[in-house]
Scaffold this motif. Sequence first.
Motif, PDB file in Angstrom:
ATOM      1  N   SER A   1      25.154  -5.878 -64.357  1.00 53.91           N
ATOM      2  CA  SER A   1      25.015  -4.840 -63.332  1.00 53.91           C
ATOM      3  C   SER A   1      25.442  -5.342 -61.962  1.00 53.91           C
ATOM      4  CB  SER A   1      23.570  -4.334 -63.271  1.00 53.91           C
ATOM      5  OG  SER A   1      22.688  -5.358 -62.858  1.00 53.91           O
ATOM      6  N   ARG A   2      25.464  -6.637 -61.791  1.00 56.69           N
ATOM      7  CA  ARG A   2      25.913  -7.209 -60.521  1.00 56.69           C
ATOM      8  C   ARG A   2      27.424  -7.367 -60.461  1.00 56.69           C
ATOM      9  NH1 ARG A   2      21.348 -11.909 -59.337  1.00 56.69           N
ATOM     10  NH2 ARG A   2      19.555 -10.493 -59.208  1.00 56.69           N
ATOM     11  N   GLY A   3      28.098  -6.988 -61.530  1.00 56.41           N
ATOM     12  CA  GLY A   3      29.558  -7.006 -61.527  1.00 56.41           C
ATOM     13  C   GLY A   3      30.169  -8.377 -61.703  1.00 56.41           C
ATOM     14  N   TYR A   4      29.405  -9.314 -62.266  1.00 52.97           N
ATOM     15  CA  TYR A   4      29.953 -10.645 -62.495  1.00 52.97           C
ATOM     16  C   TYR A   4      31.096 -10.573 -63.497  1.00 52.97           C
ATOM     17  CZ  TYR A   4      25.817 -12.607 -60.186  1.00 52.97           C
ATOM     18  OH  TYR A   4      24.835 -12.943 -59.288  1.00 52.97           O
ATOM     19  N   SER A   5      32.150 -11.312 -63.222  1.00 52.05           N
ATOM     20  CA  SER A   5      33.292 -11.360 -64.128  1.00 52.05           C
ATOM     21  C   SER A   5      32.976 -12.253 -65.322  1.00 52.05           C
ATOM     22  CB  SER A   5      34.526 -11.904 -63.392  1.00 52.05           C
ATOM     23  OG  SER A   5      34.313 -13.260 -63.011  1.00 52.05           O
ATOM     24  N   TYR A   6      33.827 -12.186 -66.345  1.00 48.69           N
ATOM     25  CA  TYR A   6      33.657 -13.066 -67.503  1.00 48.69           C
ATOM     26  C   TYR A   6      33.686 -14.532 -67.076  1.00 48.69           C
ATOM     27  CZ  TYR A   6      34.193  -9.249 -70.872  1.00 48.69           C
ATOM     28  OH  TYR A   6      34.017  -8.108 -71.616  1.00 48.69           O
ATOM     29  N   LYS A   7      34.591 -14.860 -66.157  1.00 52.58           N
ATOM     30  CA  LYS A   7      34.709 -16.247 -65.709  1.00 52.58           C
ATOM     31  C   LYS A   7      33.450 -16.715 -64.978  1.00 52.58           C
ATOM     32  CE  LYS A   7      39.758 -16.617 -65.378  1.00 52.58           C
ATOM     33  NZ  LYS A   7      39.882 -17.717 -66.359  1.00 52.58           N
ATOM     34  N   LYS A   8      32.884 -15.832 -64.150  1.00 59.56           N
ATOM     35  CA  LYS A   8      31.671 -16.218 -63.435  1.00 59.56           C
ATOM     36  C   LYS A   8      30.501 -16.369 -64.397  1.00 59.56           C
ATOM     37  CE  LYS A   8      29.298 -15.383 -59.108  1.00 59.56           C
ATOM     38  NZ  LYS A   8      29.288 -14.612 -57.847  1.00 59.56           N
ATOM     39  N   LEU A   9      30.406 -15.488 -65.368  1.00 62.12           N
ATOM     40  CA  LEU A   9      29.354 -15.595 -66.377  1.00 62.12           C
ATOM     41  C   LEU A   9      29.518 -16.873 -67.199  1.00 62.12           C
ATOM     42  CD1 LEU A   9      29.331 -11.866 -67.543  1.00 62.12           C
ATOM     43  CD2 LEU A   9      27.490 -13.037 -66.299  1.00 62.12           C
ATOM     44  N   PHE A  10      30.763 -17.246 -67.454  1.00 63.51           N
ATOM     45  CA  PHE A  10      31.076 -18.487 -68.159  1.00 63.51           C
ATOM     46  C   PHE A  10      30.518 -19.684 -67.400  1.00 63.51           C
ATOM     47  CE2 PHE A  10      33.973 -22.137 -68.262  1.00 63.51           C
ATOM     48  CZ  PHE A  10      34.037 -22.436 -69.611  1.00 63.51           C
ATOM     49  N   TRP A  11      30.724 -19.707 -66.092  1.00 64.82           N
ATOM     50  CA  TRP A  11      30.258 -20.827 -65.278  1.00 64.82           C
ATOM     51  C   TRP A  11      28.747 -20.802 -65.069  1.00 64.82           C
ATOM     52  CZ3 TRP A  11      32.598 -25.181 -64.329  1.00 64.82           C
ATOM     53  CH2 TRP A  11      33.997 -25.244 -64.399  1.00 64.82           C
ATOM     54  N   ILE A  12      28.176 -19.620 -64.964  1.00 59.73           N
ATOM     55  CA  ILE A  12      26.722 -19.510 -64.786  1.00 59.73           C
ATOM     56  C   ILE A  12      25.990 -20.068 -66.003  1.00 59.73           C
ATOM     57  CG2 ILE A  12      24.791 -17.884 -64.679  1.00 59.73           C
ATOM     58  CD1 ILE A  12      26.515 -16.112 -62.876  1.00 59.73           C
ATOM     59  N   THR A  13      26.381 -19.634 -67.203  1.00 61.14           N
ATOM     60  CA  THR A  13      25.693 -20.088 -68.415  1.00 61.14           C
ATOM     61  C   THR A  13      25.912 -21.585 -68.649  1.00 61.14           C
ATOM     62  OG1 THR A  13      27.608 -19.326 -69.719  1.00 61.14           O
ATOM     63  CG2 THR A  13      25.708 -17.851 -69.564  1.00 61.14           C
ATOM     64  N   GLY A  14      27.124 -22.068 -68.386  1.00 66.57           N
ATOM     65  CA  GLY A  14      27.394 -23.495 -68.560  1.00 66.57           C
ATOM     66  C   GLY A  14      26.613 -24.353 -67.577  1.00 66.57           C
ATOM     67  N   SER A  15      26.569 -23.919 -66.327  1.00 67.29           N
ATOM     68  CA  SER A  15      25.837 -24.674 -65.306  1.00 67.29           C
ATOM     69  C   SER A  15      24.345 -24.715 -65.609  1.00 67.29           C
ATOM     70  CB  SER A  15      26.067 -24.047 -63.920  1.00 67.29           C
ATOM     71  OG  SER A  15      27.437 -24.082 -63.572  1.00 67.29           O
ATOM     72  N   LEU A  16      23.794 -23.587 -66.027  1.00 72.27           N
ATOM     73  CA  LEU A  16      22.380 -23.556 -66.390  1.00 72.27           C
ATOM     74  C   LEU A  16      22.104 -24.517 -67.540  1.00 72.27           C
ATOM     75  CD1 LEU A  16      21.565 -19.732 -66.185  1.00 72.27           C
ATOM     76  CD2 LEU A  16      20.674 -21.537 -64.700  1.00 72.27           C
ATOM     77  N   ALA A  17      23.009 -24.559 -68.515  1.00 67.41           N
ATOM     78  CA  ALA A  17      22.828 -25.460 -69.660  1.00 67.41           C
ATOM     79  C   ALA A  17      22.789 -26.913 -69.206  1.00 67.41           C
ATOM     80  CB  ALA A  17      23.949 -25.253 -70.677  1.00 67.41           C
ATOM     81  N   PHE A  18      23.656 -27.269 -68.277  1.00 67.56           N
ATOM     82  CA  PHE A  18      23.716 -28.657 -67.819  1.00 67.56           C
ATOM     83  C   PHE A  18      22.453 -29.060 -67.072  1.00 67.56           C
ATOM     84  CE2 PHE A  18      24.678 -32.045 -64.829  1.00 67.56           C
ATOM     85  CZ  PHE A  18      25.333 -32.965 -65.640  1.00 67.56           C
ATOM     86  N   TRP A  19      21.923 -28.154 -66.243  1.00 65.67           N
ATOM     87  CA  TRP A  19      20.782 -28.516 -65.403  1.00 65.67           C
ATOM     88  C   TRP A  19      19.433 -28.324 -66.092  1.00 65.67           C
ATOM     89  CZ3 TRP A  19      21.803 -31.528 -61.596  1.00 65.67           C
ATOM     90  CH2 TRP A  19      23.033 -31.436 -60.932  1.00 65.67           C
ATOM     91  N   ILE A  20      19.373 -27.473 -67.106  1.00 67.52           N
ATOM     92  CA  ILE A  20      18.099 -27.251 -67.801  1.00 67.52           C
ATOM     93  C   ILE A  20      17.868 -28.293 -68.891  1.00 67.52           C
ATOM     94  CG2 ILE A  20      16.824 -25.651 -69.290  1.00 67.52           C
ATOM     95  CD1 ILE A  20      18.131 -23.347 -67.813  1.00 67.52           C
ATOM     96  N   SER A  21      18.934 -28.720 -69.583  1.00 63.49           N
ATOM     97  CA  SER A  21      18.773 -29.609 -70.737  1.00 63.49           C
ATOM     98  C   SER A  21      18.108 -30.946 -70.429  1.00 63.49           C
ATOM     99  CB  SER A  21      20.132 -29.851 -71.424  1.00 63.49           C
ATOM    100  OG  SER A  21      21.039 -30.479 -70.544  1.00 63.49           O
ATOM    101  N   PRO A  22      18.278 -31.541 -69.228  1.00 66.92           N
ATOM    102  CA  PRO A  22      17.566 -32.801 -68.973  1.00 66.92           C
ATOM    103  C   PRO A  22      16.047 -32.665 -69.042  1.00 66.92           C
ATOM    104  CG  PRO A  22      19.311 -32.501 -67.369  1.00 66.92           C
ATOM    105  CD  PRO A  22      19.198 -31.216 -68.127  1.00 66.92           C
ATOM    106  N   VAL A  23      15.556 -31.449 -68.834  1.00 67.24           N
ATOM    107  CA  VAL A  23      14.110 -31.215 -68.851  1.00 67.24           C
ATOM    108  C   VAL A  23      13.674 -30.577 -70.162  1.00 67.24           C
ATOM    109  CG1 VAL A  23      12.182 -30.061 -67.707  1.00 67.24           C
ATOM    110  CG2 VAL A  23      14.096 -30.949 -66.355  1.00 67.24           C
ATOM    111  N   ALA A  24      14.440 -29.581 -70.613  1.00 67.25           N
ATOM    112  CA  ALA A  24      14.026 -28.776 -71.772  1.00 67.25           C
ATOM    113  C   ALA A  24      14.611 -29.260 -73.092  1.00 67.25           C
ATOM    114  CB  ALA A  24      14.414 -27.317 -71.545  1.00 67.25           C
ATOM    115  N   ASP A  25      15.394 -30.299 -73.102  1.00 72.40           N
ATOM    116  CA  ASP A  25      16.144 -30.877 -74.220  1.00 72.40           C
ATOM    117  C   ASP A  25      17.335 -30.005 -74.571  1.00 72.40           C
ATOM    118  OD1 ASP A  25      16.036 -29.759 -77.171  1.00 72.40           O
ATOM    119  OD2 ASP A  25      14.042 -29.394 -76.372  1.00 72.40           O
ATOM    120  N   ASN A  26      18.378 -30.659 -75.081  1.00 70.49           N
ATOM    121  CA  ASN A  26      19.667 -29.978 -75.269  1.00 70.49           C
ATOM    122  C   ASN A  26      19.636 -28.883 -76.318  1.00 70.49           C
ATOM    123  OD1 ASN A  26      19.343 -31.769 -77.369  1.00 70.49           O
ATOM    124  ND2 ASN A  26      21.389 -32.674 -77.227  1.00 70.49           N
TER     125      ASN A  26
END
Length: 434
Positions: A109-134
């Motif tokens: 609904s915020r109009g994020y493009s596919y590329k931005k969504l690609f980077w958002i999900t990847g970035s979250l994965a990188f920063w969450i996994s050190p705490v929540a496990d991969n």
Amino acid sequence: MEHTLDLTHTWVGWGVLIIFVLGYILIATEEKWDMNKAKPALFIGTFSFMLIGVYYYVNSLDISPLHHQLKELIEEIAEIFFFLFVAMTYIESLIERGVFDALRYRLISRGYSYKKLFWITGSLAFWISPVADNLTTALILSTVLYTIDKTRTNFLVPGAINIVVAANAGGAWSPFGDITTLMAWTAGKGEIIDFLALFPASFLGWFLTAWLLGLFVPKGEPHFDVLTTPKGEIKKGGKVVIFLGFFTIFIAVFGHIVMHYPAMWGMMFGLSLLQLYAYYHKRKHKEQFNVFINMAKVENDTLLFFFGILSAVGALSFLGWLVYVVNLYDIVGDTVANIGVGFVSAIIDNVPVMAAILKADPQMGPDQWMLVTLTAGIGGSLISFGSAAGVGVMGRMRGIYTFNSHMKYGWAVLAGYVLSCAIWYVQFEMLGLY
């Protein structure tokens, strides 16, 4: 009881190795044969030990070492099996409570493009996994990715690979972000500061892979029509389930580090909390919230795949085949061998490979132990089922994220792996910054 027999060049040694290779080929070509990867994995894992049992019986050998190996293997499999089971149950409960639908609505609904969504999900994965496990991180974010758009494979496949690579890279620089780093840390091969020093290599290696994958992500945005797109809303109790999920991860990590419990024990405790809350929710709100129904939706094929592949690798280890992995150190030297561990762990599985290396205990400094921790952690990304995160995402995005679809972009993952190793060399060997 220590197993000392080398059975690699007996008929059972060669037989189990051949069975493993044939089974591996079936797993890798599951799309061609339309055969779920769990079937050949479960067969080769169980049949291998049946053959070993026959060999011991025919040759009248002491069966005690085999029993000891099976008990250790069952314990190892149970830890991963139940950890996965609880993580998947929580994800199914979050789906049932509408959490991912609500997140999807907010993102598109915020109009994020596919590329931005690609980077958002990847970035979250990188920063969450050190705490929540991969593994847990990859499962959660692949679910988010899949709910955004279930049809655009040219968005889903690079996005899934990005999440797997990011989750594995993020877990590599944290002592409890991955099973292999946890093993190295608890074995005293490095202090926390040593693992944190792997951050540049982990981050830049993932970033290069993500940038290369991003070139193939389509332009445009997911379809959004305020009138026709269902407005995802979190059902009653959904936020409590989110809190319980994070609390469960915290308890699992805390219990493992402080009380030295298996991580699955904390996860099972978290499952009990979810069950009790579901009962309370039903009594208070008179609304159906049945965790057992959510359990029924868990991808059992993923769990059985883990059981089979870890059993198969356990058989290879028992017969003596994994010793050849350790022998690399005497042949090619520490650095080359440790870089090669990444490729081996992608094929076999990083847990038994790291276990074999720790057991052999080659004489290495902290710099080399950090290298093997890095390569064992991120090397699994080279193949779709080379890591727990990859297997989890294959189950979550069945038929979309597969061995073949992953290998199509394998060169991008390899480029990031090479860069990570190069950065380690410059930082640790040339500059001594660790």
